[in-house]
Design a protein around this motif. Structure first.
Motif, PDB file in Angstrom:
ATOM      1  N   ILE A  74       0.837  -1.202   0.000  1.00  0.00           N
ATOM      2  CA  ILE A  74       0.000   0.000   0.000  1.00  0.00           C
ATOM      3  C   ILE A  74       0.867   1.245   0.000  1.00  0.00           C
ATOM      4  O   ILE A  74       0.616   2.202  -0.737  1.00  0.00           O
ATOM      5  N   GLU A  75       1.904   1.229   0.828  1.00  0.00           N
ATOM      6  CA  GLU A  75       2.774   2.398   0.926  1.00  0.00           C
ATOM      7  C   GLU A  75       3.470   2.687  -0.400  1.00  0.00           C
ATOM      8  O   GLU A  75       3.601   3.844  -0.798  1.00  0.00           O
ATOM      9  N   THR A  76       3.900   1.642  -1.092  1.00  0.00           N
ATOM     10  CA  THR A  76       4.562   1.828  -2.385  1.00  0.00           C
ATOM     11  C   THR A  76       3.653   2.569  -3.363  1.00  0.00           C
ATOM     12  O   THR A  76       4.086   3.490  -4.067  1.00  0.00           O
ATOM     13  N   GLU A  77       2.388   2.176  -3.398  1.00  0.00           N
ATOM     14  CA  GLU A  77       1.426   2.838  -4.280  1.00  0.00           C
ATOM     15  C   GLU A  77       1.245   4.310  -3.900  1.00  0.00           C
ATOM     16  O   GLU A  77       1.170   5.182  -4.773  1.00  0.00           O
ATOM     17  N   LEU A  78       1.179   4.588  -2.592  1.00  0.00           N
ATOM     18  CA  LEU A  78       0.982   5.956  -2.138  1.00  0.00           C
ATOM     19  C   LEU A  78       2.238   6.810  -2.372  1.00  0.00           C
ATOM     20  O   LEU A  78       2.140   7.975  -2.772  1.00  0.00           O
ATOM     21  N   LEU A  79       3.422   6.210  -2.143  1.00  0.00           N
ATOM     22  CA  LEU A  79       4.660   6.968  -2.314  1.00  0.00           C
ATOM     23  C   LEU A  79       4.916   7.330  -3.766  1.00  0.00           C
ATOM     24  O   LEU A  79       5.527   8.358  -4.065  1.00  0.00           O
ATOM     25  N   GLU A  80       4.461   6.483  -4.678  1.00  0.00           N
ATOM     26  CA  GLU A  80       4.649   6.764  -6.105  1.00  0.00           C
ATOM     27  C   GLU A  80       3.958   8.057  -6.519  1.00  0.00           C
ATOM     28  O   GLU A  80       4.349   8.697  -7.497  1.00  0.00           O
ATOM     29  N   LYS A  81       2.945   8.439  -5.759  1.00  0.00           N
ATOM     30  CA  LYS A  81       2.230   9.685  -6.042  1.00  0.00           C
ATOM     31  C   LYS A  81       2.968  10.902  -5.481  1.00  0.00           C
ATOM     32  O   LYS A  81       2.608  12.042  -5.787  1.00  0.00           O
ATOM     33  N   GLY A  82       3.993  10.646  -4.653  1.00  0.00           N
ATOM     34  CA  GLY A  82       4.785  11.727  -4.088  1.00  0.00           C
ATOM     35  C   GLY A  82       4.353  12.095  -2.684  1.00  0.00           C
ATOM     36  O   GLY A  82       3.189  11.930  -2.317  1.00  0.00           O
ATOM     37  N   VAL A  83       5.314  12.568  -1.900  1.00  0.00           N
ATOM     38  CA  VAL A  83       5.066  13.002  -0.522  1.00  0.00           C
ATOM     39  C   VAL A  83       5.518  14.455  -0.410  1.00  0.00           C
ATOM     40  O   VAL A  83       6.673  14.782  -0.705  1.00  0.00           O
ATOM     41  N   ALA A  84       4.635  15.322   0.023  1.00  0.00           N
ATOM     42  CA  ALA A  84       4.941  16.754   0.070  1.00  0.00           C
ATOM     43  C   ALA A  84       5.864  17.090   1.239  1.00  0.00           C
ATOM     44  O   ALA A  84       5.816  16.455   2.304  1.00  0.00           O
ATOM     45  N   LEU A  85       6.687  18.105   1.035  1.00  0.00           N
ATOM     46  CA  LEU A  85       7.492  18.644   2.127  1.00  0.00           C
ATOM     47  C   LEU A  85       6.590  19.364   3.124  1.00  0.00           C
ATOM     48  O   LEU A  85       5.562  19.934   2.759  1.00  0.00           O
ATOM     49  N   GLN A  92      12.274  23.246   3.066  1.00  0.00           N
ATOM     50  CA  GLN A  92      13.279  23.693   2.101  1.00  0.00           C
ATOM     51  C   GLN A  92      14.003  24.942   2.606  1.00  0.00           C
ATOM     52  O   GLN A  92      15.234  25.043   2.530  1.00  0.00           O
ATOM     53  N   GLN A  93      13.255  25.871   3.170  1.00  0.00           N
ATOM     54  CA  GLN A  93      13.848  27.122   3.638  1.00  0.00           C
ATOM     55  C   GLN A  93      14.830  26.899   4.787  1.00  0.00           C
ATOM     56  O   GLN A  93      15.916  27.477   4.814  1.00  0.00           O
ATOM     57  N   LEU A  94      14.441  26.051   5.739  1.00  0.00           N
ATOM     58  CA  LEU A  94      15.309  25.798   6.887  1.00  0.00           C
ATOM     59  C   LEU A  94      16.574  25.057   6.471  1.00  0.00           C
ATOM     60  O   LEU A  94      17.675  25.410   6.897  1.00  0.00           O
TER      61      LEU A  94
END
Length: 216
Positions: A77-88, A93-95
């Motif tokens: 399940i996680e593989t399918e969800l991760l393929e869609k990307g995980v937001a920062l 990014q700034q820190l």
């Protein structure tokens, strides 16, 4: 001021805790358990590694499966969800850019597997900020034990007082305290209890706000 900064990943740098919640909820639903809530996840599973969480799920809900079977199910399940990307998370990014510009050492200490963590870092183009990476497979005991932070600090050749940890979870704060390393908390899904938050040197609503700690 510290010389090196150690970051947790899930729920701290990336908005991945909701993915973990969804995969555990799917496993439980597959076995007819439909009342698993975000509060259940945040209170009992956030900040812990997948092996400990799976054993906890099996014991708590009396699941008729082995640990290996449960892990295989949720990892699919996680593989399918991760393929869609995980937001920062906001401000990540700034820190990281701020710390790199000011020549801090930057380390990652995550309960994740190396493959999973590196995929998430690369998806978000932040892998280049890290001088060292430390993963769950390198240690014997997960949070709240101090192992992962001790390992990360050793890789960075830092004394405890020369390091600073960023965490979101109660288990992470407890692990940092056990390692005698100062910790800043950025709460995620679950607000740590006041007694646990009191163990942090600072608490901020997001990573952007935490830049102020280094500008004092």
């Amino acid at each position: 001021m510290p010389k090196g900064i150690i970051f947790d990943m899930d729920g701290l740098l990336v908005d991945s805790e909701i993915i973990s919640f969804k995969m555990y909820r799917a496993l439980l639903a597959h076995h007819g358990i439909l009342d698993f809530t975000t509060n259940d996840y945040a209170t009992n599973y956030s900040g812990h590694n997948e092996l400990d969480n799976m054993n906890n799920l099996i014991q708590t809900f009396n699941l008729p499966i082995t640990t290996a079977t449960g892990l295989h199910y949720v990892q699919q399940i996680e593989t399918e969800l991760l393929e869609k990307g995980v937001a920062l998370k906001p401000g990540a990014q700034q820190l990281l850019a701020f710390l790199a510009d000011h020549q801090y050492l930057i380390g990652l200490a995550t309960s994740s597997t190396a493959e999973r963590a590196q995929l998430i870092l690369k998806q978000n183009n932040i892998q280049h900020y890290f001088d060292t990476l430390t993963f769950n497979a390198e240690i014997n005991h997960g949070k709240p034990a101090p192992d992962i932070f001790n390992k990360a600090r050793t890789k960075m050749a830092l004394a405890p007082n020369d390091a600073l940890i960023f965490e979101d979870s109660e288990a992470g704060i407890q692990a940092a305290n056990a390692a005698n390393i100062p910790v800043i908390c950025i709460p995620d899904m679950h607000q740590p209890a006041p007694a646990i938050l009191a163990k942090a040197v600072a608490v901020y609503p997001n990573l952007t706000a935490a830049i102020a700690y280094f500008e004092q």
